[in-house]
Write an enzyme that holds these catalytic residues in place. Structure first.
Site, PDB file in Angstrom:
ATOM      1  N   HIS A  28      23.109 -83.303  96.751  1.00 26.89           N
ATOM      2  CA  HIS A  28      24.505 -82.556  96.607  1.00 26.89           C
ATOM      3  C   HIS A  28      24.497 -81.060  98.110  1.00 26.89           C
ATOM      4  CE1 HIS A  28      27.699 -80.192  95.013  1.00 26.89           C
ATOM      5  NE2 HIS A  28      27.938 -79.485  96.061  1.00 26.89           N
ATOM      6  N   GLU A  29      23.738 -80.399  98.547  1.00 22.52           N
ATOM      7  CA  GLU A  29      23.767 -79.796  99.404  1.00 22.52           C
ATOM      8  C   GLU A  29      23.546 -79.954 101.297  1.00 22.52           C
ATOM      9  OE1 GLU A  29      24.551 -76.999  99.018  1.00 22.52           O
ATOM     10  OE2 GLU A  29      24.693 -76.594  96.737  1.00 22.52           O
ATOM     11  N   HIS A  50      27.306 -81.352 101.925  1.00 25.48           N
ATOM     12  CA  HIS A  50      27.342 -80.078 102.290  1.00 25.48           C
ATOM     13  C   HIS A  50      27.448 -80.039 103.623  1.00 25.48           C
ATOM     14  CE1 HIS A  50      30.073 -78.518  99.219  1.00 25.48           C
ATOM     15  NE2 HIS A  50      29.134 -78.200  98.350  1.00 25.48           N
ATOM     16  N   HIS A  96      28.420 -82.833 106.265  1.00 23.37           N
ATOM     17  CA  HIS A  96      30.405 -82.086 106.680  1.00 23.37           C
ATOM     18  C   HIS A  96      29.699 -81.313 108.277  1.00 23.37           C
ATOM     19  CE1 HIS A  96      34.191 -80.893 104.851  1.00 23.37           C
ATOM     20  NE2 HIS A  96      34.458 -81.680 105.515  1.00 23.37           N
TER      21      HIS A  96
END
Ligand SMILES: [Zn+2]
Length: 674
Positions: free
Chosen positions: A463-464, A467, A470
């Site tokens: 998940h991290e 990010h 991105h």
């Protein structure tokens, strides 16, 4: 003496990394003061410029005002979160009012606002690029939403409303904490029947903390939830559950019900002052959802199938209750207990059996490997000075070209706040040269040799890292719209989407190898793991959506004078199942009342999930999880685009259409409910 302050001097380090070894805590306060002075001087220079406003001398210039501040804050807030100490905590308390005063000064600078507004009014004649037009729009909107356009009494009233809301938010949080800390229930040894060792030891630690002679149940989530899952004593479950759900509604000094009512009334006033129909309309203007109607539509599409699943599950759990010789209805304090028993029957998944396959280093490797197959990224360990020996850095390149520095700081320690997050110590931009980002992932995994993760931990890592992608793939001109600077209900798309690659069987088969034997995870274990992911989703979805709908109803239309009655109305209208309660009831609904962050925004977790499920389906429809053309579109329209266009435009360019709820229902196992 700013020139000797390492935060303010030129960083002639590899990739312009902060010189961590040279920075002392004493350097932060003078550096922050210098950064704010410089920011003020820059803002005044723009506001007082005798030349007529242009995009370059006003909007682009505003993008540069905080260059020094961004650099100092980028280092400081990373350390304050990941490696704090009393000095850094004190600095944090000092900096918060300074920074909020600084941003108020900017939006209240009448000469500056006049320039921004003049450009906005003349926008069609300015011949701006798409990205410039977007930055002008966002800058102007930010001023308007902060009250820059208000005159006279309205301006003073808005400040008073905001100040009172801040006080109420703090009070709300402190009241919930006080109720949480004030209650505990001592347990005799005979009350511990059926509780696994880890629950008993958590209860013993909780009892010791409360000064009790033996184990105790407290309202800390890490104690109360496992207690409700495993305690066979129904009377004790009921007692603990009652205390847990009464937080903030116990009467007296810590009661939050009047605070909730006042908060809602003030929010409505704030929205009205700024010219919006309701607080929800004000809040949702900046979101991908856009309107309260769009949020309601989404939530109700998922509500009915979720409720149907929960009702079917309730029947199964009620039968188990009756088998235990207890007559009557399944109650909210029974759900977790019988659900846990049923989980064991249906999906006997032993964390201890799973864990040796999930080594931290192998899961980092898996996240890198997926990014390599999808986007061609390569990761090489970087020997640089960092802020803590547990933090590691990699250089990220593609085709030999430098893209970013990635820092992974994975282990729990006392100096780190809880949870997991991604931050950019430096964001990507191209306004003044090609500035590439420094991106940090911070987690709280247990140390070990080798370090082993739970499946949830591995998901957090992915998940991290989503990010981080991105940020690392960002390719825009202006920093204010780069990387994760996007709508709140869009920002979790890249992160939640990346979690899907952990569930791709070939990824775990390749990277999940036993720490001792080196064998890949057995197929049967992998299948059981994946099947268990959708267990009890009816319950989880119902408790979440009911909270999200109450939040939306509170802010859509006139503020209710009696929030508790309004909450009851909403629950009655949607037909809330008897044995499930809201995940967060109003008197302790911190997302909504501790501050503004998630007010009329609690829906956004599900909004993002709709998109991540739909976006991953785009890969599957195109031929597989690593489909190159779909990955290229994902990078072009989402991962590199930051906030350069409206989120729905970006999504539609990627997918060809807006997302539907089908993939989410399938992902939650709610697509087969009658
Ligand atoms: Zn996230």
């Amino acid at each position: 003496m700013p020139d000797t302050n390492p935060l303010l001097s030129n960083w002639s380090t590899p990739f312009g990394m902060p010189p961590f070894g040279a920075i002392r805590d004493d350097d932060f306060a003078p550096a922050m003061a210098a950064a704010l002075d410089q920011g003020r001087a820059n803002v005044n220079r723009i506001a007082d410029n005798p030349d007529a406003p242009t995009f370059a001398n006003t909007i682009a210039a505003l993008e540069r005002t905080d260059d020094v501040l961004n650099r100092v804050a980028g280092v400081f807030y990373n350390l304050a979160g990941a490696d704090s100490n009393p000095a850094r905590e004190a600095l944090q308390r000092d900096f918060a009012p300074q920074l909020s005063a600084y941003s108020s000064e900017i939006v209240n600078n009448a000469a500056l606002w006049a320039r921004v507004d003049a450009l906005w009014q003349a926008r069609d004649a300015l011949d701006l690029t798409g990205e410039e037009a977007r930055v002008l729009y966002l800058t102007h909107r930010g001023f308007v939403r902060a009250g820059a356009a208000l005159q006279g009494e309205d301006r003073g009233r808005l400040s008073a409303v905001k100040a009172r809301l801040a006080v109420l938010g703090t009070q709300f949080t402190q009241n919930v904490l006080a109720d949480e800390r004030g209650w505990f229930m001592e347990a005799a040894d005979t009350d511990l029947d059926g509780l696994p060792d880890f629950v008993v030891s958590a209860m013993r630690a909780a009892g010791a903390e409360k000064g009790a002679s033996g184990p105790a149940v407290t309202l800390s989530r890490s104690v109360i939830v496992p207690f409700l899952q495993f305690a066979s004593r129904r009377d004790l479950r009921e007692k603990a559950y009652a205390a847990w759900t009464a937080r903030g509604a116990n009467g007296g000094d810590t009661d939050n019900r009047a605070i909730a009512a006042e908060t809602l009334a003030l929010r409505q006033e704030r929205a009205t002052l700024l010219g919006y129909d309701s607080f929800a309309a004000y809040k949702l203007e900046t979101e991908m959802a856009g309107t309260p109607a769009a949020v309601r539509d989404l939530l109700m599409q998922v509500w009915e199938p979720a409720k149907a699943q929960a009702v079917a599950d309730a029947d199964a759990l009620t039968a188990m209750l009756h088998t235990d010789g207890i007559n009557g209805d399944l109650q909210p304090w029974d759900w977790r207990y019988y659900s846990e028993k049923r989980r064991k029957q249906l999906h006997d998944l032993d964390e201890a059996e799973l864990k040796p396959y999930l080594q931290l280093d192998a899961m980092i490797e898996a996240a890198f490997d997926c990014a390599n197959r999808l986007f061609g990224l390569e990761f090489a360990p970087l020997a640089v000075d960092l802020y803590h020996p547990d933090a590691r850095a990699w250089e990220v390149t593609r085709g030999g070209e430098h893209l970013a520095v990635f820092i992974g700081d994975y282990f729990a320690r006392g100096s780190k706040r809880s949870g997991a997050w991604c931050s950019a110590m430096r964001s990507q931009s191209k306004l003044d040269g090609n500035v590439r980002p420094i991106v940090v992932n911070v987690c709280n995994f247990a140390k070990g040799d080798p370090a082993l993760l739970s499946y949830d931990d591995a998901r957090t890592l992915f998940h991290e890292f989503g990010h981080a992608l991105h940020q690392m793939l960002s390719d825009v001109t202006y920093q204010s719209i780069s990387g994760t600077s996007v709508a709140r209900d869009f920002v979790e798309l890249p992160s939640q989407l990346y979690e899907h690659w952990l569930e791709v069987p070939e990824v775990l088969q390749k990277h999940a190898r036993h720490a001792v034997t080196g064998q890949p995870m057995p197929k049967a274990l992998l299948d059981r793991l994946l099947a268990a992911q959708t267990y009890d989703m009816g319950f989880q979805t119902v408790e979440y959506i009911s909270s999200a709908l109450v939040d939306l109803d509170f802010h859509d239309g006139d503020a209710p004078a009696d929030p508790m009655a309004a909450q009851a109305d909403t629950l009655a209208r949607i037909g809330m199942p008897h044995a499930i309660r809201m995940r967060h009831a109003t008197p302790h609904f911190a997302h909504v009342f501790a501050g503004d962050g998630y007010s009329s925004g609690y829906y956004s977790y599900m909004w993002s999930e709709v998109m991540d499920a739909d976006a991953f389906a785009a890969f599957e429809e195109a031929g597989g999880a690593f489909d190159a053309a779909t990955a290229a579109k994902l990078e072009k329209f989402i991962l590199s685009a930051g906030g350069s266009e409206e989120a729905d435009t970006l999504y539609t360019k990627f997918r060809g259409k807006m997302p539907g709820v089908e993939a989410l229902l399938k992902g939650r196992g709610l697509d087969k409910v009658a």
